[in-house]
Motif scaffolding. Structure first.
Motif, mmCIF file in Angstrom:
data_model
loop_
_atom_site.group_PDB
_atom_site.id
_atom_site.type_symbol
_atom_site.label_atom_id
_atom_site.label_comp_id
_atom_site.label_asym_id
_atom_site.label_seq_id
_atom_site.Cartn_x
_atom_site.Cartn_y
_atom_site.Cartn_z
ATOM 1 N N SER A 12 53.074 37.328 47.730
ATOM 2 C CA SER A 12 51.871 36.898 48.435
ATOM 3 C C SER A 12 51.113 38.102 48.990
ATOM 4 O O SER A 12 49.884 38.101 49.016
ATOM 5 N N LYS A 13 51.847 39.129 49.401
ATOM 6 C CA LYS A 13 51.201 40.341 49.911
ATOM 7 C C LYS A 13 50.397 41.010 48.800
ATOM 8 O O LYS A 13 49.268 41.440 49.018
ATOM 9 N N LYS A 14 50.967 41.074 47.610
ATOM 10 C CA LYS A 14 50.254 41.676 46.482
ATOM 11 C C LYS A 14 48.982 40.899 46.168
ATOM 12 O O LYS A 14 47.935 41.490 45.899
ATOM 13 N N ILE A 15 49.073 39.590 46.210
ATOM 14 C CA ILE A 15 47.912 38.760 45.894
ATOM 15 C C ILE A 15 46.830 38.923 46.953
ATOM 16 O O ILE A 15 45.661 39.147 46.633
ATOM 17 N N VAL A 16 47.215 38.829 48.219
ATOM 18 C CA VAL A 16 46.232 38.913 49.305
ATOM 19 C C VAL A 16 45.545 40.274 49.319
ATOM 20 O O VAL A 16 44.312 40.364 49.355
ATOM 21 N N PHE A 17 46.327 41.344 49.278
ATOM 22 C CA PHE A 17 45.717 42.671 49.322
ATOM 23 C C PHE A 17 45.006 43.009 48.018
ATOM 24 O O PHE A 17 44.007 43.726 48.024
ATOM 25 N N GLY A 18 45.491 42.487 46.912
ATOM 26 C CA GLY A 18 44.800 42.687 45.639
ATOM 27 C C GLY A 18 43.410 42.073 45.652
ATOM 28 O O GLY A 18 42.435 42.694 45.232
ATOM 29 N N ILE A 19 43.319 40.852 46.157
ATOM 30 C CA ILE A 19 42.014 40.185 46.253
ATOM 31 C C ILE A 19 41.109 40.927 47.231
ATOM 32 O O ILE A 19 39.926 41.139 46.960
ATOM 33 N N TYR A 20 41.666 41.338 48.367
ATOM 34 C CA TYR A 20 40.879 42.050 49.382
ATOM 35 C C TYR A 20 40.282 43.340 48.813
ATOM 36 O O TYR A 20 39.083 43.593 48.929
ATOM 37 N N LEU A 25 35.963 46.567 46.107
ATOM 38 C CA LEU A 25 35.523 47.292 44.917
ATOM 39 C C LEU A 25 34.221 46.697 44.393
ATOM 40 O O LEU A 25 33.288 47.435 44.049
ATOM 41 N N LEU A 26 34.147 45.376 44.351
ATOM 42 C CA LEU A 26 32.899 44.733 43.933
ATOM 43 C C LEU A 26 31.758 45.086 44.883
ATOM 44 O O LEU A 26 30.636 45.344 44.448
ATOM 45 N N GLY A 64 41.963 47.993 55.542
ATOM 46 C CA GLY A 64 42.845 47.375 54.553
ATOM 47 C C GLY A 64 44.079 48.215 54.283
ATOM 48 O O GLY A 64 45.194 47.696 54.179
ATOM 49 N N ILE A 65 43.894 49.521 54.182
ATOM 50 C CA ILE A 65 45.033 50.418 53.964
ATOM 51 C C ILE A 65 45.965 50.384 55.170
ATOM 52 O O ILE A 65 47.187 50.342 55.030
ATOM 53 N N TRP A 66 45.390 50.380 56.367
ATOM 54 C CA TRP A 66 46.203 50.307 57.580
ATOM 55 C C TRP A 66 46.979 48.990 57.633
ATOM 56 O O TRP A 66 48.170 48.976 57.947
ATOM 57 N N ALA A 67 46.322 47.881 57.318
ATOM 58 C CA ALA A 67 46.992 46.576 57.344
ATOM 59 C C ALA A 67 48.107 46.517 56.297
ATOM 60 O O ALA A 67 49.180 45.953 56.554
ATOM 61 N N LEU A 68 47.886 47.107 55.138
ATOM 62 C CA LEU A 68 48.929 47.146 54.111
ATOM 63 C C LEU A 68 50.114 47.980 54.576
ATOM 64 O O LEU A 68 51.271 47.611 54.365
ATOM 65 N N TYR A 69 49.846 49.084 55.246
ATOM 66 C CA TYR A 69 50.916 49.920 55.795
ATOM 67 C C TYR A 69 51.731 49.142 56.825
ATOM 68 O O TYR A 69 52.967 49.177 56.818
ATOM 69 N N VAL A 70 51.050 48.421 57.700
ATOM 70 C CA VAL A 70 51.742 47.620 58.716
ATOM 71 C C VAL A 70 52.563 46.516 58.050
ATOM 72 O O VAL A 70 53.718 46.274 58.420
#
Length: 85
Positions: A12-20, A25-26, A64-70
């Motif tokens: 779920s983390k991969k999906i959420v951060f991937g979409i974010y 990027l868009l 986003g990078i900070w949230a992924l790190y956390v």
């Protein structure tokens, strides 16, 4: 129960951060978004809207990078300091 939550968390983390990050990027690379604000003389916090657009995008990427790190720290995926990776 805890193991099932931890085992489903990486997916779920991969999906959420991937979409974010895909949406960011868009936002950065798709011309229609930027061209919608590019001719504007409107000021946001004293900064022209087109420049604020890029600043906001950079800030959102940083958050986003900070949230992924956390999130990785909470799930125990980060190596402890001094341990080989």
């Amino acid at each position: 129960m805890a193991e099932s939550i931890q085992s489903s968390m990486p997916n779920s983390k991969k999906i959420v951060f991937g979409i974010y990050f895909f949406l960011l990027l868009l936002m950065a690379l798709c011309p229609p978004f930027y061209l919608g604000v590019s001719g504007s003389k409107q000021l946001v916090l004293g900064v022209p809207l087109p420049i604020f657009y890029w600043i906001a995008n950079a800030v959102l990427v940083g958050l986003g990078i900070w949230a992924l790190y956390v999130a990785e720290g909470v799930s125990g995926e980060l190596a402890n300091e001094g341990e080989p990776t």
